[in-house]
Design an enzyme around this catalytic site. Structure first.
Site, PDB file in Angstrom:
ATOM      1  N   ARG A 181       0.779  -1.263   0.092  1.00  0.00           N
ATOM      2  CA  ARG A 181       0.053   0.083   0.123  1.00  0.00           C
ATOM      3  C   ARG A 181       0.912   1.272   0.120  1.00  0.00           C
ATOM      4  O   ARG A 181       0.497   2.203   0.657  1.00  0.00           O
ATOM      5  CB  ARG A 181      -1.013  -0.104   1.105  1.00  0.00           C
ATOM      6  CG  ARG A 181      -1.860  -1.272   1.298  1.00  0.00           C
ATOM      7  CD  ARG A 181      -2.713  -1.049  -0.250  1.00  0.00           C
ATOM      8  NE  ARG A 181      -3.659  -2.421  -0.057  1.00  0.00           N
ATOM      9  CZ  ARG A 181      -3.208  -3.561  -0.474  1.00  0.00           C
ATOM     10  NH1 ARG A 181      -2.088  -3.545  -1.180  1.00  0.00           N
ATOM     11  NH2 ARG A 181      -4.247  -4.608  -0.344  1.00  0.00           N
ATOM     12  N   SER A 254     -11.718  -0.727   2.936  1.00  0.00           N
ATOM     13  CA  SER A 254     -10.854  -0.837   4.083  1.00  0.00           C
ATOM     14  C   SER A 254     -10.411   0.496   4.731  1.00  0.00           C
ATOM     15  O   SER A 254      -9.769   1.121   3.957  1.00  0.00           O
ATOM     16  CB  SER A 254      -9.851  -1.906   3.828  1.00  0.00           C
ATOM     17  OG  SER A 254     -10.314  -3.165   3.315  1.00  0.00           O
ATOM     18  N   GLU A 350      -5.843   3.497   5.805  1.00  0.00           N
ATOM     19  CA  GLU A 350      -5.329   3.316   4.417  1.00  0.00           C
ATOM     20  C   GLU A 350      -5.866   4.556   3.717  1.00  0.00           C
ATOM     21  O   GLU A 350      -5.020   5.056   2.780  1.00  0.00           O
ATOM     22  CB  GLU A 350      -6.259   1.995   3.924  1.00  0.00           C
ATOM     23  CG  GLU A 350      -5.661   1.639   2.672  1.00  0.00           C
ATOM     24  CD  GLU A 350      -5.840   0.253   2.461  1.00  0.00           C
ATOM     25  OE1 GLU A 350      -6.509   0.063   1.083  1.00  0.00           O
ATOM     26  OE2 GLU A 350      -5.935  -0.756   3.096  1.00  0.00           O
TER      27      GLU A 350
END
Length: 362
Positions: A181, A254, A350
């Site tokens: 990520r 998420s 995130e």
């Protein structure tokens, strides 16, 4: 120079390659659907217009935000600068040797549309990332991934506007610093604006099925010999069941990354909590399930006013209607603090948070 003078306070001003408007609502530009406004919005239809647009933005002496579909951010307040939305959405095959094809896609294209476009042409690789929300331009920034696959595995080149030079650069995958990520574009977000990507996709590859019930879903579909299109369909079904639709219930997917911890830490946690999912993450590291940790801490289905946690999946924060970004951020901080207290594991968000700092719930 054209583009230096601000447009009228109301309405839009057409400028070559982009369109400007002042005091624009962002409620329809983020999948959390929180109320926020941008001092100015620029919809950009050509990458070569970015140099002039950034010159104009610098003259305003305010911040700049590059906005896709708003599927990976949370507005904790209004944005005082220029929000830039790339609308270029072309896609084509630029090379094809029979075994693989090089696909070029513009930043404004919807990601799931790209997945479907490649599968329709017999190309594999992106099927495990079906139904991830957002645009193509966001994909390399976050190095998006799902069900054991990351986009960085297939990216050959990223085309990006370099803000400090005013030029569009071609950046090889080796120089993108892809990680979980993460990427150079995320770490240097004030320097780069992704305008297009090029992916090297095979026509044949071993499908990745050993993750999160994919084989079981294929069996339920009656598929004995799956192809990439079947995997995409299976994963789309799983995601649809597990994750709330942002069009119905505001969310950004998420909210927390799966935390990376030392192998010894993971072993100790697994011994204390045998049901905790633990995944390999390179030498000396393990990846934990953030969703499991949050659910075990008692947050799944929690609701306070219109800010809450999805009943389907503890990893997803939701806006039931009128929650503000500040209220959702406060909830995220409280969740992270409780996981830290119970398990000694720090959670990181995130989505990008605009207008505030996360501060780990401290």
């Amino acid at each position: 120079m054209r583009g230096r003078d601000p447009p009228p306070a109301r309405g839009c001003a057409d400028v070559s390659g982009y369109q400007l408007a002042e005091n624009v609502s962002l409620a329809g530009r983020n999948t959390f659907r929180v109320a926020a406004r941008a001092a100015m919005m620029a919809d950009v239809s050509r990458a070569d217009a970015l140099a002039e647009l950034f010159e104009f933005a610098m003259l305003r002496e305010g911040p700049v935000l590059v906005l896709g579909e708003g599927s990976n951010l949370l507005f904790a307040g209004d944005f005082p600068g220029v929000a830039i939305c790339l609308t270029m959405a072309g896609v084509r095959i630029v090379q094809d040797d029979g075994d693989t094809a090089l696909v070029r896609a513009d930043a404004g294209m919807n990601w799931n549309d790209l997945v479907g476009w490649t599968l329709a042409r017999g190309l594999c690789g992106l099927e495990n990332m079906a139904l991830i929300p957002g645009t193509v331009g966001a994909a390399p920034i976050q190095n998006i991934g799902a069900y054991g696959v990351e986009v960085g595995e297939f990216i050959e080149t990223v085309e990006a506007f370099q803000r400090d030079t005013g030029q569009i650069k071609r950046i090889a995958a080796a120089d993108c610093a892809f990680a979980y990520r993460d990427s150079v574009f995320k770490r240097e977000s004030e320097r780069w604006v992704v305008t297009a990507i090029e992916l090297r996709l095979p026509r044949r590859r071993e499908l990745r099925l050993d993750y999160a019930g994919v084989k079981e879903e294929l069996a339920a579909m009656g598929v004995d010999t799956p192809r990439a299109v079947h995997v995409a369909e299976a994963i789309s079904r799983i995601r649809t069941r597990k994750l709330p639709n942002p069009a119905v219930l505001g969310n950004a997917g998420s909210f927390f990354k799966n935390p990376l911890v030392a192998a010894a830490t993971a072993d100790a946690l697994k011994a204390a909590h045998p049901a905790l999912p633990v995944f390999p993450a390179g030498e000396g590291q393990r990846k934990l399930s953030a969703g499991w940790l949050i659910e075990a801490a008692g947050w799944k289905g929690f609701r306070e006013g219109d800010a809450g946690v999805a009943p389907q999946h503890a990893l997803v924060l939701v806006n039931h209607g009128q929650a503000t970004g500040a209220q959702l951020l406060d909830l995220a901080r409280r969740i992270a603090a409780s996981v830290q207290e119970r398990f000694g594991v720090a959670l990181e968000p995130e989505p990008r948070i605009i207008g505030a700092r996360f501060d780990g719930g401290a």
